[in-house]
Structures are given as C-alpha cells and as structure tokens.
Design a protein around this motif. Structure first.
Motif, PDB file in Angstrom:
ATOM      1  N   UNK B 787       1.707  21.367   6.861  1.00 50.67           N
ATOM      2  CA  UNK B 787       2.547  20.189   6.907  1.00 50.67           C
ATOM      3  C   UNK B 787       3.841  20.428   6.164  1.00 50.67           C
ATOM      4  N   UNK B 788       3.693  21.088   5.073  1.00 52.85           N
ATOM      5  CA  UNK B 788       4.894  21.347   4.294  1.00 52.85           C
ATOM      6  C   UNK B 788       5.871  22.202   5.070  1.00 52.85           C
ATOM      7  N   UNK B 790       6.042  22.432   8.168  1.00 52.11           N
ATOM      8  CA  UNK B 790       6.550  21.724   9.321  1.00 52.11           C
ATOM      9  C   UNK B 790       7.734  20.850   8.939  1.00 52.11           C
ATOM     10  N   UNK B 791       7.614  20.321   7.770  1.00 54.25           N
ATOM     11  CA  UNK B 791       8.658  19.383   7.377  1.00 54.25           C
ATOM     12  C   UNK B 791       9.434  19.917   6.194  1.00 54.25           C
ATOM     13  N   UNK B 793      11.986  20.245   3.556  1.00 52.02           N
ATOM     14  CA  UNK B 793      12.898  19.254   3.002  1.00 52.02           C
ATOM     15  C   UNK B 793      14.261  19.885   2.855  1.00 52.02           C
ATOM     16  N   UNK B 794      15.185  19.232   3.397  1.00 55.93           N
ATOM     17  CA  UNK B 794      16.526  19.846   3.396  1.00 55.93           C
ATOM     18  C   UNK B 794      17.336  19.293   2.243  1.00 55.93           C
ATOM     19  N   UNK B 795      17.983  20.186   1.616  1.00 51.75           N
ATOM     20  CA  UNK B 795      18.934  19.747   0.605  1.00 51.75           C
ATOM     21  C   UNK B 795      20.326  19.958   1.161  1.00 51.75           C
ATOM     22  N   UNK B 796      21.040  18.937   1.181  1.00 50.61           N
ATOM     23  CA  UNK B 796      22.387  19.084   1.744  1.00 50.61           C
ATOM     24  C   UNK B 796      23.326  19.525   0.638  1.00 50.61           C
TER      25      UNK B 796
END
Lengths: 637, 796
Positions: B787-788, B790-791, B793-796
């Motif tokens: 799951x991790x 898959x998703x 986390x984006x840091x912009x």
C-alpha cells in the motif's frame, strides 16, 4: 441458475430508476468532477482535512484527486454509455497517479455501494518516516548468500514498517514552541519579568513567583522529572519539597546540619539530601529512610533516571554511584583531582561530567576506573558545567570568566566562547536548548538566533536580577520556567520557549495520578538499564564486539592447530610427462600468486581513481560556473 | 566374338562369388536378421522374385551341404542325365544349378556346359533380368555389412550405476517439489501450526459474495424483479442513466454552445471565401495597394505596441531585423538576376523599366548599407556613411555573437544572460504568423476561443470533423508568395524605423523609448565596464613586481568571479580544522579562544558595577596573579604525554642475566644480547585524541559493556556490518508503536492448542500452494508495504 450480476454486466441492464439519496461524499464527488475548478471551500472541507496533516501538496491538486478516483471507477463501469470528456481527462490523469488500479478498485467497491472516500490507511509523508528510521540503507559491497540477503531484506522491511507505523502514530497538532519577540528593534533582554507575567495568562503568570527565605542561606533546588515537584534545600539545613504549581507543600524539615545538595530520585516520593557528613534519603513526608554512610561529605548529587543510579561527588574526590533500586554502591571512582564540586550529567548517554580546579572537565562512567575523556576547558578552575538535552553540547564556565560551548560528538572542541564580566557561576540548559547562566545576582538566558542555528552568546535572550546571589539554577521540565535558588530564597522566572511543549504521557506525565505513578515505577524498574552499559556512545551496544570476536577466533585456531575458515593455499596439480618438475611447480605457483597480486593492485588503483575523481568533483563545481577557459587566456593580462 | 563369352562368364562368376559371400554370412547371422532384411525390401520388389531368390538360396544351401565326398558320383550322374536328355531331341531348358566352382562355373572361363547353347550377342546386350533381384541382394548385403556387431552386455557394476543414477534422478525430482515449501517455511517470519488451516478472511466480503449464485426460487424471483425494473443490483446508488443525466449539460448551455459554433462556422466560411476572392484578383495594382496597406497597418501597430509594451516592440523589431537579414542573404536586388538584366536592356527606351531598375538599386543600397552600430558614441554617424563599403554582416556578427575574444568576454557574458531576448533566433515563419494574427486579431481570437472550447469537448462526430478541418486551415500557413510579401513589408518597416531613429539622434535628444536605443544602452555600459575592469588589472600587474608574494596571491583572487571567491572562503573555513590536527602547538590558541565580552545592561552584577571599562585588563591581571603558580596547560600536556606513554604497547624483554655472559650486581647485560631477546611490541593504532590537543581520550576498553555485546557472528553472516544492520532496530515498546512491537516480538512458531500437527501431505503439494502462503502476519505486512508503495507521498 442466475448469477448475481457483476458490475460490468449490470451497467448495460440499468435504465432510469428511482433516484436514491446520495451519500454526502458521493454527491461531492460528482460535483467535483463536473466542476473541478469551481470548488468552494466548504465543499472541500472533508477532502482537504486529511491533506492538511502532511501539508505537502497544494490544496487544489489534492481536492481534485479524490473525485477523480471515484469518477474513474464509475467510468469503468459504463464506458460504453458515457463518453464525456471529463471521464477521459480523468483517465489520463489517473494513470500516473495510481499504478495498480485494480486493487484500488476492489477496495473501493463495497456491498452497499457506498465508496470509501479515503480508501486504505492514511498516507504518511516520507519526511515523517525518515525521522524514525534508524540506520541508513545497507550497502552491499560483495555478493551475499541468499540466506543472508533474505535476512537483511527482512530486517530492512521490518525497519521500514516500524518507522512507518511510528510516523503514523506521531502526534498530530502538537504544541508549538515559541519565543518572546520584541517589537522592532526592541531587545528582548530589556523585557522584565513583571511585563511577561502581565502579558501571559493567569495560569502562566502564577508560575512566576519568589520565595523569600532569607533565614537558611543560599538555596539549591531540584525539579522532579515530570516538572511538577520542586525540592529546595537551604545551606543551613532547610529542606522542603512541594508541588510548585499548586504550591502545595509536601514536606518541610530542618535537618539541623549543613546541606549541600538535594535531588529527587526516580519519582517525587523519594529525595536524596547531601548533608554535611553523609547522604540521607527522605520520603515525601520528610521521613528519613536511609543514611548512606559510605557516601560521605557529598557536595553534589546527580540522579540517572534510566539506570536508577545516584551519582555523588564528594569533597574527598570520589565519584560514587549508588544504585537506588537495590541500595548497592555500584562503583566508587577516585577522580584524583581534589575536591569535586562541579558535576552534571549528560542526559543522552548518562555520562557524568566533573569539573576540576585545574580547568579540565572529565567524563566518567561507572564501569571504567579512569576518566573516559579529559578536556582542558579553561585556564582557571571550572566553575560549572551543563550539558544540553541532546547530549551534543556542553557549556562550561571557568574562573577565567569565560563561558564556552563544546561539541561533545567525538571532537570535544570549543564551538563558541564568551568572556563575561564576572563569569558564570552556574549554568543550566533547558529542554529546548536555552542556556541560563547565573552571574552574581543576575541570571542571563541565551538562545539560538534564528531557526535551527546554534546557540549564540552574543546577546542574552532574557536577563533577570535576583534579590541575592545565585546558588542553583534549573529549568523546569515541560514548563517555560527557570528556577533559581539564591541566597535569599527561591525565584521562579518565566522564560518563554524554554520547556518542551509536548510531553510523553507514558514517560513523564506531569498530570499523572497516584496509580499511574505506581505503574510507571514498576515499568521503569523493569526496564532499568544496567550500570555497565553506560558508555560514551550508547549505540555501541548494537555493534559486534570485534576485539573479542577476533580473540575467539585466534583461540580457536590455536586449539585446532589450523584455521577452519582459511582458504587453502594454492597447490599445483600433479601432472605427468615431466610437467611437474620443481621448476614448473614453482612457476605455476608464482603465476597464481602474481594473478592475485595483480587483482589487488587493480582494485587499489580503482579505489584511488575513484577517490581522485571525488576530489576533483569537489573541486570542479565552482570552476564550472564561470565561462569556459579559452586558449587565449594565458595571454591575459 | 571370342571375347564376349568370356566377359559374360566373368559376370556370372562375380555373381556367384557374391552369393557365396552371402551364404557364409547367412550362416552366421540369425534367422531374425534375414526376416528383417526381407521386410526391408518388401516395398521395392515383387513377392515372386523374392520367393524365387529364397528358393535359390535354399537350394544352394542344400547343394553345398550335399557335396562332401560324393562329388564324383554326382558329376557322373549329371552327365548321364544330360546324355539322356540329349537323346530325347526335345530340348528342355535346364537351369544351371549352381554349386561350387567347378568346370561348369569357374572364374576363369565361362562354360556353356549343361545348357548346350551358344551365347548370343543380344543376350549380352540386354540387361540380365535376374540382375534386379541381385541388386536387391546387394543392397541387403550392404546393409548387413554396415551393421556392427552386437555390443557386449554391460558389466554388472555399470549396470548398477546406471540404475542408481536413474533412481536418484527420479527420487530427487520427487523431492524437489518440496523445496519451495521448505524454503518458504524456513524463511517465513512466523509459522502457524497446523499449517493447513483455513485462511482468515482477508478479502472483503464483496469478493466472497461475487461468487455467490442465485439458488432458491425466492432469490430468483427477487432478482428477476430487480432486472425487470433495471435496478442496480450489486452496488452504486444510481443507475447508469441517472448518472448520465447528471453528467449531461443543461439545455441553456447546449443552446449557447450551438450558437457559438454556428457563429464560428459562419465566420470561418466568410474568411475563406474572401481569401479565395482576393487570391483570384489578377490586378497587379490591387496587390500593390494591398501590400502598402498591410505595411502601413503593421507600422501603425508597431507604433502602438512601442507605446504600450516596449519590450514586446523590441522583439517585434528584432523580427523585422531578422527578416531584413534574410532578405539580404538572398541577394535579390543586386541587379544581377535574369529579370534585372532584361530590364537593363529595356531601360534605355522604356521609362517604366528604368523606374523599376532605379527601385531595385535603391533597395540594394538600402540593404548593403552598413548597419548603424548603436554602441558607438554619437559622432560615429559620419563614419557610418563611410563604412557603407564594408559589408554590414561583419559588424552584425560581431555584435550578436560574442566573439572568442577573451578580452571582451568578461562583462558581456553577464549582459547576455540578463537579456535573453538577444539570443533567440527568430524564425521567418513566426514573424509571419504573428503578423497575420495581428491583422485579424479580434476575429481570430474569437475563432481560437471557439476552437479551444471545441477541442475541449469532443462529443459529436460532426463537430470533430469540422474542427479537424478548421485546424488544418488555421495551422498550415500559405507560403511562397505571401512569405515574400511579408518580408518586403518588414524590410520597409525597418527602414522607416531606422530613419526615425536617425532623426532623433540628429536632433540631439535622448531617445525616449525607441527599442534600438534601449538595446544599445546596455552594450555601451558593458564595454565601458570592460574597459574599467581592464585598467585596474593592468595596474596590478605592473605593481606586482614590486609587491610581496602574498599580495600577489591575494590580488588576482579579487578579480575572480564571486563563486570562486566563495569557494575559497569555504576552504579557508575548513583549513583551521585541519590545522588543529597538528597537536600541542595549538593548545594555547584553543584554550584562549578569542572571547568577546558580553555587554548586556544587566550582565554586570550590582556589587561590581562600579568598575570601569578597564575591567577587562584588571581581570586578566587578576587571573594571572591567581594562577601564577600553576600552568594549567603545561600540566595538561604532561598528563597527556603520560597517558600516551601508558597506552603504548610495551616491548617484552626476555633477557636472563648470566646466560652466555657473566651476571651479577653491577654487571650490565650487553646490548647485543638485549637486542636479541627483546620482543618488539606491534605498533599501537593511532590514538583517538592524536589530533585533539586539548583532549585525552582513554584508550581502555569498557570490558563490562563489551560483555553485553555480541561477540560472535551468527550463521549466515560473514561480515560484522551485515549482522549489525539486522539488529539495529530497537524492539522495545519505548521506541515502537504497540502494533510494531507485537510484530517485532511475534513468536517464530505458533501452535494451536488441541490441534494435531500433521506432516504436509503429498497430494497437497502440487495442487494447492495457497495453503502454504506466507503466514498471516507477514502477509499483512506485505499488504501494508504494498500500500505504501502504491501511494507514494509526494512532497512538492
């Protein structure tokens, strides 16, 4: 036999039916997909709420993310019927966002038809995870066995998972620390306590108070680990402990003897008092529980909470560790540096720092009979030592009127220093890295200028004048308060930004009840760390003892008469027809040997090359910024 | 004629030989072989012939058997028979029975004995019938010859070995199917016994229900009802139609859109028609007028643009300039073309031709004129006209592209970076298209808008088709003639502009905002700066000879770009750390680190407050007095030296007095002996405080702590760092969340009470690997990790 229709088949069957009430998120999803740009704030509340936690992505992008997903799901169902451009657009966008759509779809799809707007566990930001990761990734230098690789992989997986879990469990919306900010050009050090107390709320203002105790001479103090209780001792025998926030007295006695220091043991129920002859231990009612005669003429006390050790420094020059959980003296170390009256502990590794009259500070642990490190800090004797909560910095002040800050991470070099007109007699670090120095009857507090920068001693953050000379300084844990014991009593000074705003309820809870304290006590005792484990680097325990490993191996070789793991030396094969002549054998042997040698040389050469390249790389970047050198440059004037 | 029979006899004899050979073979070979051979040739020959041959062979065999001792008798008997036969008159064809080589059949001659006939030529010429059968025999013989002898049966040992091998292979194959399971179980984080338990329902209930089928009549009825009413059955609250209606647009919107489209279409067709009409007009005058009109328009627009947006105007100007350059490159107006030559001839007589020539010449002049170099100061104007001889391109190139002249480079680079507009090469097409855009700005805008919208929603096919059409019409620019025209306009325009600029300069005014002037400004500055920069450097060079070396090194540093200087400062910052590495000498400096005196208004305590500013000096004196006796630093150094000495490994002296020499009080052991029996200790590793003059770090090992450390490498690990990596994560609840802690401390093997743990059965192995999936806990972990992934986390 009729099968329950699957979503794909159903789409064709459906026609207009009775409209069912929409779930709040469903309606939103559809709306959002229709008008992605015109989302109003109240509509997006639910969607954005989660996002704010990590706060990494711009809101707009987040908002449109969820609806797209639902849209995508629907579009899959009735691709044939519906071919709106919205759908197509979402499809395109979805592709890069979610690599494995199928799983996602399955998760979304529930029996009731309601779709989870936030499927799966909450996302965790990578930075948060990084914070909890212990070690850098393992770098494979040579091929490994499958089993080894498996184990390593399992370990890394475990680590990652635990760190993610930890990141997920992190406190949300924690208290943020802040400092006193002066108006334009205003020096914060000019702000006096009365002003601060006036400005803050009543509860905080109540934390600023003075105790006028002029009878029993200069006072020393100690806050309990939770920051809730305060123990005071006047030199002339006055000992008192009380809950300083409610000002409720626990006990007040006069021991009828000179008192040098006082210290709470693991909880507020017990405290040790260094009296003229011996060390005494009292409970919270003031009843004397023990008189430890093996510790005599104690000048300073320190309590190591995780080891349950009471470290005492005596006039006779001994550093004694007393295990208060079993009542045994663990170690008694002769410092051989005269009278010891400057002592502090490093909260990071439980090392005791002693200041000596010859300008050195020595670092001690109970397992080693000599100082682990001796640092020459001052020209004159050391007056006081303090170590910050991270264990990185040590502040010392000496008779040469200087205050210095040392780096404790291996190098022990001074980072900054500052001469003060009178020199600081007492130093104390707060939990958040503020440094308080007591000079005569003045207390100065310094802090780091700017975010993330190092403590600067140029300009004091706050100053406060006490009615008498400072005799003891300590920041109260979890409170923005500095306690100062002086010759005329005790005063509690408000220092905004000093204490850690978030406490760990399981570790040191200021609001804990009687029962909680008892439970905590049992747990703490169970988790007591043996005194031998105190070392300069607490991480050493996670490393293999290489020396004894080698020793063991050597012994094994001695016992067996050969090295079982050694690679057998090359033995040339026996050949016939005179090809196994001695000369030939030697030749073959040398051939193999040379080959090995060549391999070694090649490797070392490669290493050197790499190093040189690295060096070059380090050197080159500034050069590359300028214009390319031309061949004519050498004629340049 | 005599020879012929000989030949035939030879042939016969050959046959006979072969037959004989065959016979001998036959005796050796088994009857089976013969049968094989027969079968082999069955397809090729008639059965009859075969039988014949067989008969022949058999008889021959008999014959051979028969002739032992009765040879003479038989011969006589044969003769007798022959005679009797001859008496009969009627000739009977007699087959020559073959027997052993004899008078009848010999290899040396051919006898016609027995037949009583003469050999005829025709007989010889014709192929012998029987040869076909012989051929078969031959073939068979060949095959027989090729056949090797049957190998000896294998020895007992070898036989056994083969059997063993086969058995091993079979068994190992059997065992191999267990391997994945064994590995899986070995590497599993947790094993839950008994292994063949029912899997916990991980899957959502929907998955389970999907497989469910309608069975009872009631259910059937319900579903049929649902289907009739076209209700959503499994999920979703809305039917597909409802959704579609929700997503469809409103009537008003649709109407509006239709209206827009209609308007756009009308406009489109109108423009197309007009363009076609204009194209068809053949009047030259009309086109000329059109051209002029266009140029005027462009000029007007440019003027406006200059007022509104000078930067854009500058770009426009550059485009114009570019067009001019390209026009120049074509060398069209040199009066060297075909047309020009023809006109030159005509010019004498025709006024118009002369005019045309004149025009061309002026154009040429215009083009070959030297470009005004705006960077030069004002009185360059005069030179400008003079410099008409020099091709303008030379100057142009110098200006636009920075030459490789390093002397000029310094400042210019910065300027170039600052003004990116100068670098952009502007294509001819772009200029043209923009021109067009301006001409039809408003309508075009509308059109474009519509187009964009249309591209946005691709609903109806008709729309799509139309759109495609429009796109092509818009995007594909008509080249050739139009191109040229625009070029000409632009050239004219630039000329006019230039003239204006000149006028302004002549008036002596500062140009308000002509783009050429704005462009020239920085370059002027640039060159001036370059000059300014150059001068001091030369000065320095001259001075250098007199100056010291240190200053030499400093001065050029100043000249270098800032980045470099920063780098230097960095290195300077680093260097003190390195210098600290040199021990002892720096100790004083470390101890007496420069300390600034803190001056806060309250920092001085009340009692000492009266003291003066000289306080500092007084303090120093005081300190000196106080510590006159003890030199702290020297003490520390001594201490450190002692510690170093103590930590050094000591040599072992094994000398015994009296051995090989006289021993006793007052007698020293000789140096030679001492040297011989001295075991030198290996050199100690460098001390940790070697480079830290103010620190003594104990080299003693903390034995008590070491007792708690791991002092062996567990099995699969070969290096310490590998193992250390696996034990780095702490396990306790203090550092982990409850779930993580539980996972970390989960037992390796879990047995369910009251369950019999049976060995894994054979039939389960291949059929259902699902039973042997990773245990539950681990699975959860995997799912979790997935799951991790898959998703992310984006840091912009």
């Amino acid at each position: 036999m009729e099968a329950a229709p699957k979503p794909s088949s159903k789409a064709q069957v459906k026609t207009k039916g009775k409209k069912q009430p929409l779930r709040y998120w469903e309606g939103k999803a559809d709306e959002a997909s229709l008008l992605p740009s015109s989302l109003t704030a109240p509509d997006s509340v639910i969607v954005t709420k989660r996002k704010r936690e990590d706060g990494t992505q711009p809101r707009g992008s987040q908002v449109s993310k969820r609806p797209k997903q639902t849209q995508r799901f629907k579009s899959k169902q009735n691709q044939k019927n519906l071919k709106s451009k919205h759908n197509q657009k979402h499809l395109q966008l979805k592709k890069d966002l979610r690599p494995n759509q199928k799983q996602e779809l399955r998760l979304n799809h529930t029996l009731s038809g309601a779709q989870d707007p936030f499927p799966g566990p909450a996302p965790v930001s990578e930075n948060a995870v990084k914070k909890f990761q212990r070690s850098s990734k393992f770098v494979k230098k040579h091929p490994l066995k499958f089993v080894t690789e498996d184990k390593l992989k399992a370990a890394t997986d475990e680590e990652e998972e635990t760190s993610v879990r930890a990141a997920q469990a992190e406190l949300l919306l924690s208290e943020e620390p802040g400092f006193l900010e002066g108006e334009d050009g205003e020096d914060t050090s000019t702000i006096c306590q009365a002003d601060i107390a006036e400005a803050v709320d009543i509860a905080s203002a109540a934390k600023h108070f003075d105790l006028n105790l002029h009878q029993f001479g200069p006072y020393r103090l100690n806050y309990s680990r939770t920051g809730r209780h305060l123990a005071l001792c006047g030199r002339r025998g006055h000992v008192a402990t009380f809950d300083w926030i409610t000002k409720k007295l626990m006990c007040e006695i006069n021991v009828m003897e000179a008192v040098r220091d006082i210290r709470f043991l693991h909880s507020e129920t017990l405290f040790a008092v260094a009296q003229k002859r011996w060390l005494h231990i009292y409970d919270n009612q003031g009843i004397e529980l023990h008189c430890v005669r093996r510790c005599d003429r104690i000048t300073r006390l320190e309590f190591l909470p995780f080891h349950f050790l009471l470290a005492t420094a005596s006039e006779t020059g001994f550093l004694t560790y007393l295990d208060v959980s079993v009542g045994k003296i663990v170690a008694s170390l002769a410092a051989r540096a005269g009278r010891l009256d400057v002592m502090t502990q490093n909260p990071y590794n439980a090392i005791i720092h002693l200041g000596h009259s010859n300008g050195t500070v020595s670092l001690w642990c109970p397992a080693v009979k000599e100082p682990l490190v001796k640092i020459l800090c001052h020209r004159g004797g050391v007056r006081s030592v303090a170590v910050d909560s991270s264990g990185m910095y040590m502040a010392t002040s000496g008779l040469d009127h200087q205050v210095k800050i040392f780096d404790l991470r291996g190098k022990f070099q001074p980072l900054t220093s500052r001469a003060l007109p009178q020199g600081a007699g007492h130093l104390a670090f707060s939990q958040r890295g503020l440094l308080a120095g007591g000079m005569g009857d003045v207390v100065n507090i310094w802090r780091a200028q700017g975010q993330g920068s190092f403590l600067s001693l140029d300009q004091p953050y706050l100053t406060h004048r006490l009615p008498g000379h400072v005799h003891g300084l300590q920041f109260c844990p979890f409170e923005d308060v500095l306690g100062a014991g002086h010759s005329r009593g005790f005063s509690s000074i408000l220092v905004p930004g000093a204490g850690e705003p978030n406490f760990d309820g399981l570790e040191s809870n200021p609001y804990r009840s009687h029962k909680q304290r008892q439970e905590w006590e049992v747990k703490a005792l169970l988790e007591k760390i043996p005194a031998e484990l105190i070392d300069l680097d607490p991480r050493n325990l996670g490393e293999i003892d290489v020396i004894s490993l080698e020793q063991k191996k050597k012994e094994q070789i001695e016992r067996l008469g050969f090295d079982p793991e050694a690679k057998a030396p090359f033995q040339p094969k026996q050949k016939k027809k005179g090809r196994s002549s001695t000369a030939n054998l030697v030749k073959r042997k040398t051939k193999v040997k040379d080959q090995k040698q060549r391999e070694k040389v090649r490797q070392s050469q490669q290493q050197q090359d790499q190093q040189q390249k690295k060096k070059k790389k380090k050197l080159t970047p500034p050069l590359s910024t300028g214009p390319l050198p031309s061949a004519l440059d050498r004629f340049k004037r | 004629m005599k020879k012929v029979p000989e030949k035939s006899s030879l042939r016969v004899s050959n046959h006979e030989e072969e037959v004989l050979g065959f016979l001998t073979n036959c005796e050796l070979s088994t009857s089976e072989d013969e049968g094989d051979n027969n079968n082999k040739y069955d397809g090729e020959m008639d059965g009859k012939i075969d039988r014949e041959v067989d008969g022949e062979v058999d008889s021959e065999v008999d014959g051979v058997d028969g002739e032992d001792g009765n040879n003479n008798n038989e011969r006589k008997h044969q003769k007798l028979l022959n005679v009797i036969c001859g008496l009969g008159g009627k000739k009977r064809l007699k087959l020559a029975e073959r027997s052993e080589a004899s008078l009848q059949v010999s290899e040396f001659n051919v006898s016609t004995e027995g037949t009583g006939e003469k050999l005829e030529l025709t007989e010889l010429l014709a192929p012998i019938k029987s040869s076909s059968s012989l051929g078969i025999v031959k073939k068979r013989l060949k095959s027989v010859k090729n056949k090797k002898t049957v190998e000896l049966p294998l020895s007992k040992e070898e036989n056994e070995r083969i059997l063993r091998e086969a058995a091993y292979n079979k068994i190992s194959q059997d065992m191999n199917k267990w391997e994945p399971i064994v590995i899986k179980n070995r590497t599993a984080a947790q094993l839950v016994f008994p292994l063949e338990q029912e899997r916990v329902l991980n899957a959502p209930i929907e998955d389970v229900i999907e497989g469910w089928k309608v069975s009872t009549p009631l259910e059937k009825e319900i579903f049929s009802l649902l289907h009739k009413n076209k209700q959503p059955v499994t999920n979703t609250l809305l039917t597909s139609e409802e959704k579609a209606s929700l997503q469809a647009m409103s009537l008003e919107e649709a109407k509006q859109r239709r209206a827009e489209l209609q308007k756009a279409r009308a406009l489109q067709s109108y423009y197309e028609a007009r363009a076609r009409r204009e194209k068809k007009v053949k009047s030259k005058r009309f086109h000329k007028m059109l051209k002029k009109k266009k140029t005027k328009e462009v000029l007007k627009q440019f003027e406006e643009l200059r007022k509104i947006n000078p930067t854009e105007a500058l770009e426009q100007l550059k485009k114009i300039e570019n067009a001019r350059i390209q026009e120049r490159m074509t060398l069209k107006h040199q009066n060297s073309g075909k047309w020009a030559k023809s006109k030159a001839i005509m010019a004498k007589y025709d006024l118009e031709a002369r005019k045309a020539m004149q025009e061309q010449l002026t154009k040429n002049k215009e083009l070959t004129q030297k470009l005004e170099v705006p960077s030069e100061s004002e009185h360059d104007e005069d030179e400008e006209e003079d410099a008409g001889l020099i091709p303008a391109i030379v100057n142009e190139a110098q200006l636009s592209i920075d030459g490789p002249n390093p002397w000029m480079q310094k400042q210019r680079l910065n300027h170039i970076k600052n003004s990116p507009t100068q670098e952009k090469p502007v294509a001819n097409e772009v200029a043209e298209s923009e021109d067009e855009e301006e001409a039809t700005a408003e309508d075009e805008l509308l059109l474009q808008e519509v187009e964009e919208r249309r591209a946005f929603r691709k609903n109806s096919k008709v729309e799509q088709g139309l759109q495609n059409h429009t796109v092509t019409t818009v995007t594909v620019p008509e080249k050739t003639k139009e191109d040229e025209e625009v070029l000409v306009h632009l050239r004219d325009l630039s000329k006019q502009l230039k003239q204006k600029a000149k006028k302004i300069r002549q008036n002596g005014e500062q140009p308000k905002s002509p783009p050429s002037a704005t462009r020239s400004k920085p370059s002027v500055q640039r060159e001036e700066q370059a000059l300014l920069n150059e001068r001091p450097s030369r000065m320095v060079e001259e001075d250098l000879e007199t100056l010291d070396m240190e200053e030499v090194s400093q001065e050029p540093e100043l000249q270098k770009p800032e980045a470099e200087r920063q780098h230097r400062t960095h290195s300077n910052q680093k260097s003190p750390q390195k210098t600290k590495a040199e021990p002892v000498t720096d100790l004083h400096t470390i101890i007496s680190v420069k300390a600034h005196i803190a001056n806060s208004f309250l920092s001085v305590p009340t009692i000492v407050e009266q003291e003066d500013c000289d306080e500092d000096i007084i303090q120093k004196q005081l300190i000196k007095e106080a510590f006159a006796g003890d030199d702290v630093i020297a003490d520390f150094q001594r201490e450190k030296r002692e510690a170093e000495k103590a930590s050094e490994p000591k040599d072992i002296d094994l000398c015994l007095p009296g051995w090989g020499q006289w021993g006793g009080p007052g007698l020293a052991i000789s140096a030679r002996k001492r040297r011989r029996f001295l075991i030198k200790a290996p050199k100690a590793p460098p001390r940790k405080d070697k480079c830290l003059p103010n620190v003594v770090i104990a080299e003693k090992r903390n034995v008590h702590a070491a007792a708690h450390q791991v002092n062996m490498l567990p099995f699969p690990f070969t290096h310490t760092n590998e193992f250390e990596h696996t034990i780095k994560t702490p396990v306790g609840t203090t550092w982990n969340t409850q779930r993580a802690f539980q996972k970390l401390t989960a037992p390796q093997v879990v047995t369910k009470p009251g369950h019999i743990i049976e060995p894994i059965k054979d039939n389960n192995v291949d059929s259902s690997p699902s039973h042997f999936d990773l245990p539950n806990l681990q699975k959860k972990g995997h799912q979790y990790l997935n799951h991790r992934k898959r998703e992310p986390v984006k840091d912009v």
